[in-house]
Write a protein that holds these residues in place. Sequence first.
Motif, PDB file in Angstrom:
ATOM      1  N   THR A  36      -1.388  -1.630   5.241  1.00  0.00           N
ATOM      2  CA  THR A  36      -0.901  -3.038   5.221  1.00  0.00           C
ATOM      3  C   THR A  36      -1.747  -3.984   5.425  1.00  0.00           C
ATOM      4  OG1 THR A  36       1.594  -1.826   5.192  1.00  0.00           O
ATOM      5  CG2 THR A  36       1.182  -4.615   5.635  1.00  0.00           C
ATOM      6  N   GLN A  90      -1.121  -7.703   6.572  1.00  0.00           N
ATOM      7  CA  GLN A  90       0.260  -8.634   6.740  1.00  0.00           C
ATOM      8  C   GLN A  90      -0.457 -10.104   7.006  1.00  0.00           C
ATOM      9  OE1 GLN A  90       2.887  -7.482   9.607  1.00  0.00           O
ATOM     10  NE2 GLN A  90       4.016  -9.392   9.231  1.00  0.00           N
ATOM     11  N   THR A 114       3.248 -12.428   3.216  1.00  0.00           N
ATOM     12  CA  THR A 114       3.271 -11.460   2.274  1.00  0.00           C
ATOM     13  C   THR A 114       2.656 -10.396   2.924  1.00  0.00           C
ATOM     14  OG1 THR A 114       2.757 -13.364   0.602  1.00  0.00           O
ATOM     15  CG2 THR A 114       1.923 -10.822   0.246  1.00  0.00           C
ATOM     16  N   LYS A 115       2.950  -9.133   2.605  1.00  0.00           N
ATOM     17  CA  LYS A 115       2.506  -7.806   3.010  1.00  0.00           C
ATOM     18  C   LYS A 115       1.681  -7.223   1.706  1.00  0.00           C
ATOM     19  CE  LYS A 115       5.696  -6.796   6.318  1.00  0.00           C
ATOM     20  NZ  LYS A 115       6.668  -5.904   6.924  1.00  0.00           N
ATOM     21  N   GLN A 120       0.076  -4.177   0.285  1.00  0.00           N
ATOM     22  CA  GLN A 120       0.275  -2.732   0.676  1.00  0.00           C
ATOM     23  C   GLN A 120      -0.685  -1.821  -0.346  1.00  0.00           C
ATOM     24  OE1 GLN A 120       4.610  -3.307   1.291  1.00  0.00           O
ATOM     25  NE2 GLN A 120       4.210  -2.621   3.463  1.00  0.00           N
TER      26      GLN A 120
END
Length: 564
Positions: free
Chosen positions: A94, A96, A108-109, A111
């Motif tokens: 992730t 972040q 927003t992440k 991933q």
Amino acid sequence: MHGPAAPTDPEKMRDSFYIMKDKDIYGAKMDDGRGIQYLYQDCERLVSSAQITGGVTDEDQLELLRSVDGLKKLVHSIGISVETKRPKEKVAFTFQMYGKHDLYGGGTKLQAILRGDGAEQKIYLSQAEWAEDDDIPGQIYVILETPDETARLNVRLYLNDGYHAPKTTGEEEIAFESAEYEQMIADSCVSCGDSKRLRRVIERAKRGEEVTIAYIGGSITQGAGAVPIYTQCYAYQSWRRFQKMYGNGENVRFIKAGVGGTPSELGMIRFERDVLRDGSVKPDIIVIEFAVNDQGDETQGDCYESLVRKALKQPNEPAVVLLFSVFANDENLQERMIPVGMHYHLPMVSIKNAVTKQFYYGHGAGRIMTKNQFFYDIYHPTNTGHRVMADCLAYLWEQACTSDETAETVLREPLIGNTFENVRLLDKKDLYRNVQIQPGGFTHTDRVLQCVEMDAVAEPVPEFPFNWHYDGTDTAQPYFEMTISCRALLLIFKDSGETDAGRADVFVDGRYVRTADPFVNGWLHCNAIIILNGHTGGSHHVRVQLQETDRKKKFTILGFGYVE
């Protein structure tokens, strides 16, 4: 075969720099039993990583890394790879963003779920759903299935057009002259097969006679990942090696017929045009590379064996070599294809056998190169990877000269099938005596086509330029019809994913067969599908018709493959 399917549109090589390179991480145990490592990117940490690890000195680029808006402007995609002691275990990554108002929850992440095998996976920033609260790049965290163990992490930023990264070094130099490297190359030789055919070509080359080496395959044979693609691809490199080892002047000719994103299902139709050049060339060695393209083969090997037999049937009795490329997830289809090679006593080379076992961290395998050195992306080799492939083929040439293999290549009964052994191309240029065509609204020619670099030429040429195109204007005739005498038939149509592309239904003898959908793959390339596969020949009526809701959209029939 599991993992990535056949390659999508090969990406162009983008400038990139690392923000983490072979970075040791440690998974601190969490309450759920997994391990986590936090890597903070705020407070100038990301900028510092770009400078120290990536070698970035451009102040404008460094400034862009200080905000999410700048990151989106600079960065096209983020490449991540993790090496753990258990290569098949899942790793959660992730990146972040921190929020303006909600620092840890508003951003927003980005991933990705990957494996600990060192294979790079990309996060494309254009595909992210960005939050309104985004402010600055905040933190990276990696979750490992097994806690309290170390791993290695690589993160690099691929740049948008117009931005450039400095050339940097960091990985250990590959010892190409070492005994370990030589053994790795030797491990690629699955079998020398009937080496008499190869020896015969080598002897002719030594005498100064003209010989031709031809390569047919997917995007790896096209040269994807090589820079420049036409001189650093494995096909060109191995041809030059053969010429240097055995040639006399310029007597060794070169044919390269790789088309990205296409399987042997299309390769067998292209063979006469792209390899034999419509009868003007008689290749003496034919290298077939489809081990990472054929997962979607509708026939599960019949098309591949048909192509192999088509090559073996040539009257000059060429040496046919089966080459098995590999994806970065260590997968290919050689388990399906090796039995075909054994059946006909063919020389076979496996890149998977050569490189895979030496990739892994913590296994004491005596690593010679990393996956990041071998792979440009999860599908395609770097220049180094292409060199390795060329070296593996050169090793086969050498072994053929000393092999005592006694088995002889014989076109025996098929192992999987030979339904399409005699398949031929039908388009506006190469017509067929037993066909009558009523094009309906398909009266135009599409010039927006997949283009590929053939042979040693840098300029790409369009695939299937003699096509039938429906441009969406003749809505009274949104169909193409033909009557053809054949026992098997394939439709080749244009994939594009463009918003103005339409779907077409295919009917054979009045019966709906299937829908040709240009959105399944979503990028510009050639797609071959089987629409008729009978055991006996006969006259058949074929209709390709735009779906009712798509009459004002476009569709291109690139051609057909037919078996009389």
